[in-house]
Scaffold this active site. Structure first.
Site, PDB file in Angstrom:
ATOM      1  N   ASP A  82       0.869  -1.122   0.029  1.00  0.00           N
ATOM      2  CA  ASP A  82       0.053   0.158   0.037  1.00  0.00           C
ATOM      3  C   ASP A  82       0.715   1.001  -0.131  1.00  0.00           C
ATOM      4  O   ASP A  82       2.331   1.157   0.243  1.00  0.00           O
ATOM      5  CB  ASP A  82      -0.797  -0.051   1.054  1.00  0.00           C
ATOM      6  CG  ASP A  82      -2.043   1.004   1.044  1.00  0.00           C
ATOM      7  OD1 ASP A  82      -2.392   1.464   0.118  1.00  0.00           O
ATOM      8  OD2 ASP A  82      -2.768   1.273   2.069  1.00  0.00           O
ATOM      9  N   LYS A  83       0.308   2.247  -0.036  1.00  0.00           N
ATOM     10  CA  LYS A  83       0.804   3.669  -0.241  1.00  0.00           C
ATOM     11  C   LYS A  83      -0.064   4.787   0.640  1.00  0.00           C
ATOM     12  O   LYS A  83      -1.254   4.516   0.783  1.00  0.00           O
ATOM     13  CB  LYS A  83       1.177   4.282  -1.746  1.00  0.00           C
ATOM     14  CG  LYS A  83       1.049   5.582  -1.689  1.00  0.00           C
ATOM     15  CD  LYS A  83      -0.157   6.455  -2.059  1.00  0.00           C
ATOM     16  CE  LYS A  83      -0.057   8.077  -2.138  1.00  0.00           C
ATOM     17  NZ  LYS A  83      -1.258   8.665  -1.908  1.00  0.00           N
ATOM     18  N   HIS A  84       0.443   5.552   1.373  1.00  0.00           N
ATOM     19  CA  HIS A  84      -0.080   6.625   1.942  1.00  0.00           C
ATOM     20  C   HIS A  84       0.424   8.099   1.629  1.00  0.00           C
ATOM     21  O   HIS A  84       1.958   7.888   1.908  1.00  0.00           O
ATOM     22  CB  HIS A  84      -0.225   6.184   3.524  1.00  0.00           C
ATOM     23  CG  HIS A  84      -0.945   7.125   4.047  1.00  0.00           C
ATOM     24  ND1 HIS A  84      -2.351   7.044   4.506  1.00  0.00           N
ATOM     25  CD2 HIS A  84      -0.662   8.461   4.867  1.00  0.00           C
ATOM     26  CE1 HIS A  84      -2.728   8.260   5.275  1.00  0.00           C
ATOM     27  NE2 HIS A  84      -1.919   8.875   5.439  1.00  0.00           N
ATOM     28  N   SER A  85      -0.300   8.991   1.691  1.00  0.00           N
ATOM     29  CA  SER A  85       0.348  10.305   1.505  1.00  0.00           C
ATOM     30  C   SER A  85      -0.103  11.085   2.858  1.00  0.00           C
ATOM     31  O   SER A  85      -1.003  10.871   3.596  1.00  0.00           O
ATOM     32  CB  SER A  85      -0.564  11.052   0.360  1.00  0.00           C
ATOM     33  OG  SER A  85      -0.178  12.385   0.419  1.00  0.00           O
ATOM     34  N   THR A 122      -9.471  10.919   0.268  1.00  0.00           N
ATOM     35  CA  THR A 122      -9.536  10.085  -0.761  1.00  0.00           C
ATOM     36  C   THR A 122     -11.111   9.526  -0.547  1.00  0.00           C
ATOM     37  O   THR A 122     -11.829   9.483  -1.355  1.00  0.00           O
ATOM     38  CB  THR A 122      -8.639   8.741  -0.663  1.00  0.00           C
ATOM     39  OG1 THR A 122      -7.365   9.449  -0.739  1.00  0.00           O
ATOM     40  CG2 THR A 122      -9.027   7.917  -1.582  1.00  0.00           C
ATOM     41  N   ARG A 170      -8.636  15.666  16.024  1.00  0.00           N
ATOM     42  CA  ARG A 170      -7.521  16.382  15.382  1.00  0.00           C
ATOM     43  C   ARG A 170      -7.933  17.252  14.397  1.00  0.00           C
ATOM     44  O   ARG A 170      -7.107  18.367  14.217  1.00  0.00           O
ATOM     45  CB  ARG A 170      -6.468  15.410  14.712  1.00  0.00           C
ATOM     46  CG  ARG A 170      -5.593  14.501  15.971  1.00  0.00           C
ATOM     47  CD  ARG A 170      -4.857  13.494  15.368  1.00  0.00           C
ATOM     48  NE  ARG A 170      -3.907  13.947  14.384  1.00  0.00           N
ATOM     49  CZ  ARG A 170      -3.749  13.491  13.196  1.00  0.00           C
ATOM     50  NH1 ARG A 170      -4.270  12.209  13.076  1.00  0.00           N
ATOM     51  NH2 ARG A 170      -2.514  13.971  12.564  1.00  0.00           N
ATOM     52  N   SER A 185      -1.307   7.501  13.756  1.00  0.00           N
ATOM     53  CA  SER A 185      -2.521   7.646  12.912  1.00  0.00           C
ATOM     54  C   SER A 185      -2.362   6.732  11.556  1.00  0.00           C
ATOM     55  O   SER A 185      -3.078   5.718  11.348  1.00  0.00           O
ATOM     56  CB  SER A 185      -3.094   8.836  12.551  1.00  0.00           C
ATOM     57  OG  SER A 185      -4.231   8.867  11.973  1.00  0.00           O
ATOM     58  N   LYS A 189      -3.379   2.201  11.134  1.00  0.00           N
ATOM     59  CA  LYS A 189      -4.146   1.934  10.052  1.00  0.00           C
ATOM     60  C   LYS A 189      -3.635   0.752   9.018  1.00  0.00           C
ATOM     61  O   LYS A 189      -4.098  -0.356   8.536  1.00  0.00           O
ATOM     62  CB  LYS A 189      -4.864   2.876   9.120  1.00  0.00           C
ATOM     63  CG  LYS A 189      -5.638   3.682  10.054  1.00  0.00           C
ATOM     64  CD  LYS A 189      -6.670   4.586   9.204  1.00  0.00           C
ATOM     65  CE  LYS A 189      -5.498   5.993   8.432  1.00  0.00           C
ATOM     66  NZ  LYS A 189      -5.526   6.930   9.589  1.00  0.00           N
ATOM     67  N   LYS A 190      -2.399   1.192   8.941  1.00  0.00           N
ATOM     68  CA  LYS A 190      -1.624   0.517   7.805  1.00  0.00           C
ATOM     69  C   LYS A 190      -1.197  -0.983   8.269  1.00  0.00           C
ATOM     70  O   LYS A 190      -1.369  -2.152   7.771  1.00  0.00           O
ATOM     71  CB  LYS A 190      -0.219   0.996   7.279  1.00  0.00           C
ATOM     72  CG  LYS A 190      -0.617   2.386   6.476  1.00  0.00           C
ATOM     73  CD  LYS A 190      -1.626   2.033   5.375  1.00  0.00           C
ATOM     74  CE  LYS A 190      -1.972   3.426   4.778  1.00  0.00           C
ATOM     75  NZ  LYS A 190      -2.889   3.006   3.561  1.00  0.00           N
TER      76      LYS A 190
END
Length: 450
Positions: A82-85, A122, A170, A185, A189-190
């Site tokens: 996966d990827k996260h920004s 997203t 937050r 955070s 999740k990841k």
């Protein structure tokens, strides 16, 4: 003995290091509802002011991961990545990246979030697609990942529930830009998603939460090191967010932009550069490519062949959206009643952009939230935004406003003219990917990567 929430808040307020047990107790209370919203807000503010040591951040990440279910993908016959920004303006990368990676052979169970502060989310973008289910049943989520290769969804009720509650708090308490809170955070999740590898896109610039390169490096290293310590191989790219990434900002407009990208209409753009670079990192990290050059070619081929577009369409349909979104985006995505072109007031080149202000302008149009419970207007925002360095003549269109009323459109148009500077000389072009960070070190981005 379990500590009471106010004592934990006091300790962190006073700069004391919290024990793993104290962190676990607080997160357990947050999950159970015995910690109030006010106490959670006070805890977040205390962390914002006094920070957390590495072991505290690891403890917070693990506690939030363990507040719910941890997924198991061992039955799949493909690597899980996966990827996260960290969040930006016009950053719709996930919408294209997940199907590209899936088309190249990865399984991508992408757990995404809503907008934070001035940045778009997203899930908010996907909710502009009629029928799309951001909270599918566990069986549908697993089946979509297995059959299609990717699924972009929100947190289920049993996936890191403590993070979901703290995330919303937050957003409205000015505690978004805390490195320990961002780290915990994202990674909770990841880790709960059962990944085997992860790539992070850490934004830096006036449209990012981290406006300073040193701060962005600190966050990227925190994320990489904490993830690695938790057994999740991770790399991070630090990328520029001094300009909107896509040529659109706003939920439905960014989905339309995604469709155009997957059809091959955004070649040569900054958006394409970053999407392919992150896809390459995912493929190399998952062992699907020998090196980044080979991986970039695989990702580009997935787009040019139409395989990525097909995968995106299958994901949308599998999760309840229209099967013909790629063929008929103009009829499947609701349009704003007012569309207003914005012209340049003088000749020159498109220079600096007040990118954060652009994100706030989307919120003012109704495309973002000021409160966690606030409904948003998915139709509104900006599109046809010109890329940085563009040659502009007076009267040229620098973008378009999509608004719910003429009054709102005219106000946003006036604001857009101030957001983009028009300068006499071509502005210098800096790198889009500034640095690549792996466990234990940072690596400057290759020259020429814009």
């Amino acid at each position: 003995m379990e500590m009471i929430p106010q004592e934990i808040i006091r300790q962190k307020r006073d700069g004391e290091r919290l024990s793993p047990e104290a962190v676990s107790d607080f997160i357990a209370g947050l999950t159970a509802g015995t910690v109030t919203e006010g106490q959670a807000a006070a805890f977040a503010m205390a962390v914002w002011f006094t920070g957390m040591a590495a072991d505290e951040t690891v403890a917070l990440t693990r506690a939030m991961r363990d507040s719910g279910t941890v997924l198991d993908w061992s039955a799949l016959d493909r690597p899980v990545a996966d990827k996260h920004s960290t969040g930006g303006v016009g950053d719709n990368v996930s919408l294209m990246l997940a199907p590209i990676a899936a088309a190249c052979g990865l399984a991508v169970p992408m757990i995404s979030g809503r907008g934070l502060g001035h940045t778009g989310g997203t899930l908010d973008k996907l909710e502009s697609i009629a029928g799309y289910t951001i909270a599918p049943s566990p069986d549908l989520f697993r089946r979509t990942v297995a059959d299609v290769g990717c699924a972009i969804v929100g947190q289920t009720a049993d996936l890191a529930p403590a993070d979901r509650r703290l995330y919303a708090i937050r957003d409205v308490t000015a505690t978004v830009d805390s490195v320990p809170l961002i780290t915990a955070s994202i990674l909770s999740k990841k880790l709960a998603a059962g990944l085997q590898s992860l790539v992070l896109d850490v934004k830096v610039g006036n449209g990012a939460f981290m406006t300073d390169l040193a701060e962005a490096r600190t966050l990227a290293r925190s994320l990489v090191e904490v993830a690695t310590d938790a057994g999740l191989p991770t790399t991070a790219l630090v990328s520029d967010m001094n300009h909107p990434l896509a040529d659109a900002a706003g939920n439905a407009l960014e989905v339309k932009n995604c469709v155009a990208f997957l059809k091959g209409d955004k070649r040569g753009s900054r958006l394409e550069t970053l999407v392919l670079e992150l896809a390459a990192e995912m493929l190399v990290g998952a062992g699907m490519a020998a090196d980044l050059d080979n991986a970039r070619m695989q990702a580009a081929d997935a787009v040019s062949s139409g395989h990525a577009a097909e995968t995106f369409a299958r994901m949308i349909a599998a999760l309840g959206g229209p099967a013909d979104l790629l063929d008929r985006p103009e009829t499947r995505l609701r349009a704003a009643p007012v569309v207003l072109p914005v012209q340049a007031a003088r000749d020159g080149f498109l220079g600096a952009c007040a990118t954060r202000d652009l994100g706030m302008a989307v919120i003012e149009l109704g495309g973002g939230r000021l409160r966690p419970d606030q409904a948003i207007d998915h139709r509104v925002g900006f599109d046809r935004l010109r890329p940085p360095g563009s040659r502009i003549e007076r009267g040229d269109e620098i973008g378009r406003v999509h608004a719910a009323s003429r009054e709102a459109a005219e106000h946003a148009a006036a604001r857009l003219r101030k957001i983009f500077a028009i300068v006499e000389d071509p502005p210098p072009e800096g790198p889009l990917v500034v640095e690549r960070i792996t466990a234990g070190r940072g690596v400057p981005a290759a020259q020429g990567l814009q």
